[in-house]
Design a protein around this motif. Structure first.
Motif, PDB file in Angstrom:
ATOM      1  N   GLY A  78       0.828  -1.208   0.000  1.00 21.07           N
ATOM      2  CA  GLY A  78       0.000   0.000   0.000  1.00 21.07           C
ATOM      3  C   GLY A  78       0.857   1.249   0.000  1.00 21.07           C
ATOM      4  O   GLY A  78       1.991   1.246   0.502  1.00 21.07           O
ATOM      5  N   ARG A  79       0.318   2.302  -0.615  1.00 21.61           N
ATOM      6  CA  ARG A  79       1.031   3.580  -0.615  1.00 21.61           C
ATOM      7  C   ARG A  79       0.610   4.369   0.612  1.00 21.61           C
ATOM      8  O   ARG A  79      -0.570   4.380   0.972  1.00 21.61           O
ATOM      9  N   LYS A  85       5.929   3.546   0.663  1.00 19.43           N
ATOM     10  CA  LYS A  85       4.978   2.431   0.552  1.00 19.43           C
ATOM     11  C   LYS A  85       5.209   1.477   1.703  1.00 19.43           C
ATOM     12  O   LYS A  85       6.300   1.409   2.244  1.00 19.43           O
ATOM     13  N   VAL A 136      -0.417   7.505   2.287  1.00 18.79           N
ATOM     14  CA  VAL A 136      -0.932   8.817   1.885  1.00 18.79           C
ATOM     15  C   VAL A 136      -0.577   9.843   2.958  1.00 18.79           C
ATOM     16  O   VAL A 136      -0.045  10.912   2.674  1.00 18.79           O
ATOM     17  N   SER A 137      -0.834   9.485   4.213  1.00 17.76           N
ATOM     18  CA  SER A 137      -0.502  10.432   5.291  1.00 17.76           C
ATOM     19  C   SER A 137      -0.367   9.693   6.618  1.00 17.76           C
ATOM     20  O   SER A 137      -0.929   8.607   6.807  1.00 17.76           O
ATOM     21  N   GLU A 183      -3.155   6.830   6.706  1.00 11.57           N
ATOM     22  CA  GLU A 183      -4.028   6.597   5.563  1.00 11.57           C
ATOM     23  C   GLU A 183      -3.223   5.896   4.471  1.00 11.57           C
ATOM     24  O   GLU A 183      -2.148   6.355   4.084  1.00 11.57           O
ATOM     25  N   TYR A 184      -3.726   4.745   4.023  1.00 15.00           N
ATOM     26  CA  TYR A 184      -3.043   3.983   2.967  1.00 15.00           C
ATOM     27  C   TYR A 184      -3.902   3.953   1.715  1.00 15.00           C
ATOM     28  O   TYR A 184      -5.129   3.934   1.797  1.00 15.00           O
ATOM     29  N   GLU A 185      -3.225   3.888   0.591  1.00 14.72           N
ATOM     30  CA  GLU A 185      -3.926   3.555  -0.652  1.00 14.72           C
ATOM     31  C   GLU A 185      -3.489   2.131  -0.992  1.00 14.72           C
ATOM     32  O   GLU A 185      -2.324   1.877  -1.284  1.00 14.72           O
ATOM     33  N   GLN A 186      -4.445   1.198  -0.896  1.00 13.87           N
ATOM     34  CA  GLN A 186      -4.091  -0.214  -1.039  1.00 13.87           C
ATOM     35  C   GLN A 186      -3.649  -0.547  -2.471  1.00 13.87           C
ATOM     36  O   GLN A 186      -4.248  -0.071  -3.436  1.00 13.87           O
ATOM     37  N   LEU A 187      -2.590  -1.341  -2.595  1.00 12.81           N
ATOM     38  CA  LEU A 187      -2.090  -1.749  -3.916  1.00 12.81           C
ATOM     39  C   LEU A 187      -2.177  -3.267  -4.034  1.00 12.81           C
ATOM     40  O   LEU A 187      -2.202  -3.978  -3.030  1.00 12.81           O
TER      41      LEU A 187
END
Ligand code: PCD
Length: 794
Positions: free
Chosen positions: A60-61, A108, A63-64, A137-141
């Motif tokens: 995951g990326r 990441k 975000v914050s 906060e993650y952006e899931q990959l």
């Protein structure tokens, strides 16, 4: 039990040997009283506690990260994130394999359980509570979970932070002669091929990993208590990574509750404890819990091996060949000598006299924890032994030959040693047939086969599994072997005090295997000083000579040699002093354990205590001899040592449930000269239990999202006394010709040698079902599926 079972008497004080022999462990009075001093027993004044926030997902990326609330917690002293570390140039640290690993994730997260933030608080509970107050906060990959798809076009790129990276390839490596091997395969009568998986497992020592960092801002000195198997190497690496001068770092490795390779590497938690101490000005302790240990530190194995073996119809093995896909997780952090990215895997030629061999190994990144440690294994020897011993059994099956007979026919013969194998090793010594015959005699091999035939006729499933292994331990000659540029040699220092008591200081580090006893025994053997009068000092870089530490069963082969040679230097010096005392010429003196005397007149002699007192006393010392009885040696081994053994396992499989019971296990080991037979038996017992665990129960598995399914002892099963039989051990002695006392390593032999014996036994038991192969662990569900002719369930 069988008559050959080794007795286990403890020597009484009266018959206690001065030197090699079965003596009780000097460290045990403190261990059995619960007085060991482990990392968590150390409490420093004003000490704070650290805890790590870990990634909930495999990929995951970030975000914050908002740490405001955690920082507001009344007991919190500091919260550290990857951004903070970036400012100190510490967000990434070099690994032992020329890669880098995130100390705290910045861009990441790359595996579930990865380190994201570090909290330092008054106590452990507050630190853990505050983790929950950090908002990430993650952006899931999409994760890469299956190593087989890691190199597929379009696979997500795990290491996209690396310049120009477009795939998950880590390395390609090969050994042996491809063309010669192809030629032998082309003319072989029989070729057997099988994919053999050595799954991901974990060392899981009783004590997890931890560190206490104590940075003194006034004198700039860092004292670091760590669960480490390699204190000196750690100190040098900390100096390089953190930029603290090496003489200002003291690494202390206290009693260690099991290592098994898990305590070789430097984990983010250790570095974070140091950062925490520098930031807060107070000592900081970090200790991982069981799940953190299983999920984030040092997995082992994870090799997908396609094996091929070529032979004549009559059963002469000609060649072996393999392609390996190695899952290295998110960072290449495997520990092994620089030249060998697949460790010592190329010992996969086993104990057999072959015409050719070739292997290729490809490493890939996936979204899993990094590591690839030599878990009870000299850098991938375990995978190698498992592969070749499975392949030999498959060949026996194909040829319709008895697996013991096939092995006996193909062993390297005693007169062929030192034996150059086809991938570049020189086996130092071996005499395999007597070892195999002893194991067969102890097991009652022919009788077992008869029993099996009777049982088969009744529909009962009994299996007999054999493994014959050769290891390569004691890395290494320093001209061939280094870890991050540090040559693999070890130092030892022997000092004899005026009253004849001695101290020996080691660069290696015991994790339970009894160095305080066996290294005293080496000095005792060489100098004739009773082992109880010899203090063994290790685990403190301020107190001991430099050396690369303990793993790959290298302490006895390398450090044991250093100790023997240092003691011999002392003995030679004692000779000069004794000659002066006796007014004789040194060349006229003879040694008997503990005493120099005049040849032909044994009454004219001086004992070690007399000589040591004189060395520190007032007599006039011979030219060039200074007033002490001390010596120091740094040992660079000319070659590794090649221990071997023959293991026979008997299992019963419940046809109704697929449950495997290990009924008997015979282990005959040859580690050359034996320093302490009782300790050796203990090492073998432990390793056998370990091997039964891997063969039947242990697995670090993942679901398709990359969630770790082996993160607790509820899911990651390790064997107990209930799952293992009463071990039957025996031995042969084939000394190493190049080691000063002829000793080879033993610490990992049983873990290396036992899994193939167990798996071969299970598959032998399933013969009536036509099962040729199944992958570990042979859990009831998997055995059941194999019996139904189905593929192995996940
Ligand atoms: N020995 C004798 N003799 C001979 C040899 C040996 O006696 N010959 C002994 C010695 O001394 C020691 C032991 O025995 O005491 C062991 O050794 P070695 O083999 O040398 O080894 P070291 O090095 O010491 O150790 C190491 C190892 C390893 S490596 C492992 S794993 C494991 C083992 O060890 N770990 C452990 N074991 C053990 N034990 C215990 N208790 N704990 C632990 O933790 Mo790696 O690489 O790390 O993975």
């Amino acid at each position: 039990g069988p008559a050959t079972r080794e007795a286990n008497p403890s020597a009484t004080a009266a018959d206690r040997p001065i030197g090699f022999g079965r003596i009780q462990r000097k460290e045990d009075p403190r261990f059995v009283r619960g007085k060991g001093r482990y990392l968590d027993d150390i409490v420093l004044p004003g000490m704070l506690h650290g805890a790590i926030l870990r990634s909930p997902m495999a990929h995951g990326r970030i975000v914050s990260i908002d740490t405001t609330e955690a920082l507001a917690h009344p007991k919190v002293h500091a919260v550290v994130t990857g951004k903070d570390l970036e400012a100190l140039n510490l967000a990434w640290a070099p690994t032992l394999s020329a890669d880098v690993q995130a100390v705290l994730a910045t861009d990441k997260v790359r595996f579930q359980g990865q380190e994201v933030a570090f909290v330092v608080a008054e106590d452990r509970y507050a630190a853990r509570d505050a983790l929950e107050l950090i908002d990430v906060e993650y952006e899931q990959l999409t994760p890469v979970v299956d190593a087989r798809t890691a190199l597929a076009p379009g696979a997500p790129v795990v290491r996209d932070e690396m310049e120009g990276r477009t795939d998950n390839h880590v390395f390609d490596w090969e050994a042996g002669d491809a063309a010669a091997t192809d030629a032998v395969f082309a003319r072989a009568d029989v070729v057997v091929t099988q994919e053999v998986v050595y799954p991901r497992v974990h060392p899981a020592p009783m004590e997890t990993c931890g560190a206490i960092a104590d940075y003194d801002a006034v004198d700039g000195k860092l004292t670091l208590y760590e669960t480490t198997q390699a204190p000196h190497a750690h100190r040098t690496l900390f100096a390089i990574v953190a930029g603290i001068p090496e003489h200002k770092i003291r690494v202390v490795s206290p009693d260690i509750g099991g290592g098994f390779g898990n305590k070789v590497g430097i984990y983010p938690g250790y570095i974070l404890a140091v950062v925490g101490s520098i930031v807060t000005g107070r000592p900081v302790k970090w200790v991982e819990d069981r799940s953190e240990n299983l999920m984030s530190t040092s997995f082992a194995r994870d090799y997908i091996m396609t094996g091929e073996i070529a032979a004549t119809r009559e059963g002469k093995i000609l060649a072996v060949r393999t392609n390996v896909l190695a899952d290295h997780g998110a960072f290449n952090a495997t520990a092994q000598p620089t030249k060998y990215p697949a460790g010592f895997f190329h010992i996969f030629t086993g104990s057999y006299d072959l015409e050719a061999a070739h292997c290729t190994v490809t490493g890939v990144y996936t979204n899993k924890a990094p590591g690839g440690v030599a878990y009870a294994c000299s850098f991938r020897v375990t995978e190698a032994v498992y592969l070749v011993e499975r392949m030999v059994d498959l060949l026996a099956d194909e040829l319709g030959m008895d697996p013991a007979e096939l092995r006996l026919r193909n062993f390297i013969r005693p007169e062929q040693f030192p034996y150059p194998n086809k991938t570049g090793w020189e086996y130092d010594s071996g005499d395999y047939e007597p070892t195999m015959r002893l194991a067969m005699r102890m097991a009652g091999y022919d009788e077992l086969r008869r029993e099996q035939a009777e049982k088969r006729a009744r529909g009962e499933l009994m299996g007999i599994g054999i493994s014959f292994f050769t290891e390569t331990v004691g890395a290494g000659p320093r001209k061939h072997m280094d870890i991050v540029g540090l040559g693999m040699a070890d130092g030892a220092e022997v000092r004899v005090h005026p009253t004849g008591k001695a101290v020996v200081r080691l660069s290696v580090q015991s994790q339970g295997q009894g160095h305080e006893t066996t290294f005293a025994q080496i000095v005792a053997e060489e100098l004739g000083i009773p082992p109880e009068d010899i203090d063994v000092v290790h685990g403190d870089t301020d107190q001991t000579p430099f050396g690369l530490g303990t793993y790959g069963s290298r302490s006895t082969p390398v450090s044991g040699a250093a100790v023997a040679l240092a003691a011999r230097k002392v003995r030679e010096k004692a000779k000069l002093i004794a000659a002066a005392m006796l007014e004789a010429r040194p060349e006229d003196l003879e040694w008997e354990k503990g005493r120099w005397f005049v040849t032909g007149d044994p009454t004219q002699g001086r004992t070690m205590p007399e000589i040591s007192m004189a060395a520190h006393g007032t007599i006039e010392l011979p030219e060039g001899v200074d007033g002490n009885l001390d010596a120091e040696v740094t040992y660079d081994p000319p070659n590794l040592t090649f221990p071997f053994g023959a293991y026979i396992c008997v299992v019963d499989v419940d046809p109704g449930t697929g449950h495997v019971t290990v009924r008997r296990f015979v282990a005959v080991d040859d580690c050359g000269t034996r320093i302490n037979p009782m300790i050796i038996e203990g090492q073998v017992h432990g390793g056998l239990a370990d091997g039964v665990g891997m063969a039947l129960m242990e697995l670090i598995d993942f679901d398709e999202d990359g969630n770790c399914l082996g993160g607790s002892f509820m899911d990651y099963l390790i064997p107990t006394a209930m799952e293992v039989p009463d071990w039957e051990t025996g031995h042969t002695v084939t000394p190493s010709p190049h080691h000063p006392i002829g000793a080879k390593g033993i610490g990992e032999s049983a873990t290396v040698g036992s899994p193939p014996a167990v798996v071969n036994a299970v598959i032998d038991a399933l013969e009536p079902y036509g099962v040729r192969h199944m992958d570990m662990p042979c859990t009831p569900a998997r055995v059941w599926a194999a019996m139904q002719g189905r593929a192995t369930p996940p």
